[in-house]
Design a protein around this motif. Structure first.
Motif, PDB file in Angstrom:
ATOM      1  N   SER A 189       0.830  -1.205   0.000  1.00  0.00           N
ATOM      2  CA  SER A 189       0.000   0.000   0.000  1.00  0.00           C
ATOM      3  C   SER A 189       0.863   1.253   0.000  1.00  0.00           C
ATOM      4  O   SER A 189       0.565   2.231  -0.694  1.00  0.00           O
ATOM      5  CB  SER A 189      -0.921  -0.024   1.229  1.00  0.00           C
ATOM      6  OG  SER A 189      -1.687   1.149   1.296  1.00  0.00           O
ATOM      7  N   LEU A 190       1.954   1.219   0.750  1.00  0.00           N
ATOM      8  CA  LEU A 190       2.888   2.345   0.787  1.00  0.00           C
ATOM      9  C   LEU A 190       3.489   2.589  -0.596  1.00  0.00           C
ATOM     10  O   LEU A 190       3.548   3.733  -1.062  1.00  0.00           O
ATOM     11  CB  LEU A 190       4.002   2.066   1.805  1.00  0.00           C
ATOM     12  CG  LEU A 190       5.167   3.062   1.805  1.00  0.00           C
ATOM     13  CD1 LEU A 190       4.701   4.442   2.259  1.00  0.00           C
ATOM     14  CD2 LEU A 190       6.310   2.555   2.680  1.00  0.00           C
ATOM     15  N   LEU A 191       3.927   1.525  -1.261  1.00  0.00           N
ATOM     16  CA  LEU A 191       4.517   1.674  -2.589  1.00  0.00           C
ATOM     17  C   LEU A 191       3.540   2.306  -3.576  1.00  0.00           C
ATOM     18  O   LEU A 191       3.911   3.186  -4.365  1.00  0.00           O
ATOM     19  CB  LEU A 191       4.983   0.313  -3.113  1.00  0.00           C
ATOM     20  CG  LEU A 191       6.274  -0.250  -2.516  1.00  0.00           C
ATOM     21  CD1 LEU A 191       6.479  -1.696  -2.951  1.00  0.00           C
ATOM     22  CD2 LEU A 191       7.482   0.604  -2.905  1.00  0.00           C
ATOM     23  N   LEU A 192       2.284   1.881  -3.508  1.00  0.00           N
ATOM     24  CA  LEU A 192       1.281   2.438  -4.420  1.00  0.00           C
ATOM     25  C   LEU A 192       0.996   3.907  -4.117  1.00  0.00           C
ATOM     26  O   LEU A 192       0.814   4.711  -5.037  1.00  0.00           O
ATOM     27  CB  LEU A 192      -0.006   1.616  -4.356  1.00  0.00           C
ATOM     28  CG  LEU A 192       0.071   0.227  -4.995  1.00  0.00           C
ATOM     29  CD1 LEU A 192      -1.227  -0.541  -4.774  1.00  0.00           C
ATOM     30  CD2 LEU A 192       0.378   0.322  -6.491  1.00  0.00           C
ATOM     31  N   SER A 193       0.976   4.269  -2.837  1.00  0.00           N
ATOM     32  CA  SER A 193       0.726   5.675  -2.483  1.00  0.00           C
ATOM     33  C   SER A 193       1.915   6.550  -2.891  1.00  0.00           C
ATOM     34  O   SER A 193       1.739   7.678  -3.365  1.00  0.00           O
ATOM     35  CB  SER A 193       0.416   5.822  -0.990  1.00  0.00           C
ATOM     36  OG  SER A 193       1.543   5.508  -0.193  1.00  0.00           O
ATOM     37  N   LEU A 194       3.145   6.038  -2.728  1.00  0.00           N
ATOM     38  CA  LEU A 194       4.333   6.780  -3.148  1.00  0.00           C
ATOM     39  C   LEU A 194       4.377   6.915  -4.671  1.00  0.00           C
ATOM     40  O   LEU A 194       4.819   7.942  -5.193  1.00  0.00           O
ATOM     41  CB  LEU A 194       5.596   6.079  -2.649  1.00  0.00           C
ATOM     42  CG  LEU A 194       5.849   6.166  -1.143  1.00  0.00           C
ATOM     43  CD1 LEU A 194       6.955   5.198  -0.732  1.00  0.00           C
ATOM     44  CD2 LEU A 194       6.200   7.591  -0.719  1.00  0.00           C
ATOM     45  N   LYS A 195       3.927   5.897  -5.357  1.00  0.00           N
ATOM     46  CA  LYS A 195       3.828   5.952  -6.825  1.00  0.00           C
ATOM     47  C   LYS A 195       2.978   7.141  -7.251  1.00  0.00           C
ATOM     48  O   LYS A 195       3.348   7.908  -8.153  1.00  0.00           O
ATOM     49  CB  LYS A 195       3.246   4.648  -7.348  1.00  0.00           C
ATOM     50  CG  LYS A 195       2.794   4.685  -8.796  1.00  0.00           C
ATOM     51  CD  LYS A 195       1.927   3.493  -9.106  1.00  0.00           C
ATOM     52  CE  LYS A 195       1.278   3.568 -10.471  1.00  0.00           C
ATOM     53  NZ  LYS A 195       0.399   4.687 -10.712  1.00  0.00           N
ATOM     54  N   GLU A 196       1.814   7.284  -6.608  1.00  0.00           N
ATOM     55  CA  GLU A 196       0.915   8.395  -6.949  1.00  0.00           C
ATOM     56  C   GLU A 196       1.508   9.737  -6.543  1.00  0.00           C
ATOM     57  O   GLU A 196       1.465  10.704  -7.299  1.00  0.00           O
ATOM     58  CB  GLU A 196      -0.444   8.194  -6.260  1.00  0.00           C
ATOM     59  CG  GLU A 196      -1.209   6.980  -6.752  1.00  0.00           C
ATOM     60  CD  GLU A 196      -1.541   7.053  -8.229  1.00  0.00           C
ATOM     61  OE1 GLU A 196      -1.788   8.168  -8.728  1.00  0.00           O
ATOM     62  OE2 GLU A 196      -1.552   5.997  -8.891  1.00  0.00           O
ATOM     63  N   GLU A 197       2.073   9.778  -5.345  1.00  0.00           N
ATOM     64  CA  GLU A 197       2.595  11.037  -4.800  1.00  0.00           C
ATOM     65  C   GLU A 197       3.800  11.547  -5.582  1.00  0.00           C
ATOM     66  O   GLU A 197       3.937  12.752  -5.829  1.00  0.00           O
ATOM     67  CB  GLU A 197       2.989  10.815  -3.331  1.00  0.00           C
ATOM     68  CG  GLU A 197       3.553  12.042  -2.641  1.00  0.00           C
ATOM     69  CD  GLU A 197       4.045  11.732  -1.239  1.00  0.00           C
ATOM     70  OE1 GLU A 197       4.844  12.536  -0.722  1.00  0.00           O
ATOM     71  OE2 GLU A 197       3.648  10.701  -0.657  1.00  0.00           O
ATOM     72  N   MET A 198       4.696  10.618  -5.996  1.00  0.00           N
ATOM     73  CA  MET A 198       5.966  11.014  -6.600  1.00  0.00           C
ATOM     74  C   MET A 198       6.016  10.768  -8.105  1.00  0.00           C
ATOM     75  O   MET A 198       7.033  11.056  -8.744  1.00  0.00           O
ATOM     76  CB  MET A 198       7.113  10.264  -5.915  1.00  0.00           C
ATOM     77  CG  MET A 198       7.206  10.516  -4.424  1.00  0.00           C
ATOM     78  SD  MET A 198       8.583   9.638  -3.629  1.00  0.00           S
ATOM     79  CE  MET A 198       9.990  10.552  -4.272  1.00  0.00           C
ATOM     80  N   GLY A 199       4.941  10.237  -8.671  1.00  0.00           N
ATOM     81  CA  GLY A 199       4.935   9.953 -10.099  1.00  0.00           C
ATOM     82  C   GLY A 199       5.914   8.857 -10.487  1.00  0.00           C
ATOM     83  O   GLY A 199       6.550   8.907 -11.543  1.00  0.00           O
TER      84      GLY A 199
END
Length: 260
Positions: A189-199
């Protein structure tokens, strides 16, 4: 979409063209000739900005070697790797082995900035503390050593360290396979949220077909150093064409044996 993984030209973050690499095999006797094993057999694929691409295959099929070629840690004998992003980074399977046990977490997070240069001590510290918050850890973690953290906390630190230089491509090589199921879900879940946040674009290497389906937009199936199937996850999972893909899905309990 062909078996070479949606290779395209314009607008790709990463393009890998016909990469080949061989390693010398160990000799079983003094009189045996040295032999070279082809580990990657003309691998080609591309990645778009912001996508999560799964790379699946059994141990020894060439997944980690391909990741090292992309990062420049292994040199291909032929072929080409074209990056449109600077500083691609990797998160490994073993978070404890990836962290310097003699250094505090704050020092570990600051290290990429020290190597790059151009930051004051105060700037490095501020960025390290901000990254701890980004990966869901408290600032006080900066004063601890890796041995004082849980496995999930250590993997969050590894992810944070990989992101300190703000790469556009992150390679996660079995990054959650050493964690228990609950912690695994939190890190995914963290990886997916960082994906969205940081592109971020993420090359997600795993043997776990269920996790790949949960995480990825597209998937590459690798066997014996080459791709045997590729496509969006729904197509590959529910309409697989290659017998090996079907075997993996049956083994994962996603596909019935009778559907093979």
């Amino acid at each position: 979409m062909g078996k070479n993984g949606d290779l395209a030209g314009e607008g790709q973050l990463l393009t890998v063209k016909d990469v080949r690499i061989r390693f010398t095999q160990e000799r079983h006797s003094l009189f045996e000739k040295k032999r070279k094993k082809e580990v990657l057999k003309g691998v080609s694929f591309s990645m778009r900005e912001g996508e999560v691409l799964g790379l699946v295959g059994e141990s020894g099929c060439g997944k980690s070697t391909l990741a090292k070629v992309i990062l420049g840690l292994e040199k291909a004998e032929s072929g080409e790797v074209i990056h449109r992003s600077q500083h691609p980074q990797m998160v490994f399977q073993d978070p404890y082995g990836s962290l310097n046990p003699a250094k505090r977490i704050g020092w570990i997070l600051e290290e990429p900035l020290r190597i790059r240069g151009g930051y004051t001590a105060q700037e490095r510290r501020a960025r390290a503390l901000a990254m701890l918050g980004r990966v869901g850890l408290e600032e006080k973690i900066a004063e601890r050593y890796p041995s004082q953290l849980s496995g999930g906390q250590r993997q969050r630190v590894c992810i944070g360290a990989a992101l300190m230089l703000e790469p556009k491509l992150l390679i996660a090589d079995e990054a959650v396979s050493a964690l228990d199921v609950t912690i695994q879900a939190q890190v995914l879940s963290l990886l997916l949220s960082l994906k969205e946040e940081m592109g971020l674009a993420i090359l997600f290497i795993s043997h776990d077909m269920r996790v790949v389906y949960q995480m990825c937009d597209r998937v590459l199936i690798m066997k014996d150093g080459q791709f045997v199937e590729s496509g969006d996850v729904d197509t590959v999972y529910f309409s697989p064409r290659h017998p090996y893909t079907k075997e993996l899905l049956v083994a994962a309990g996603i596909r019935e044996e009778t559907e093979k």
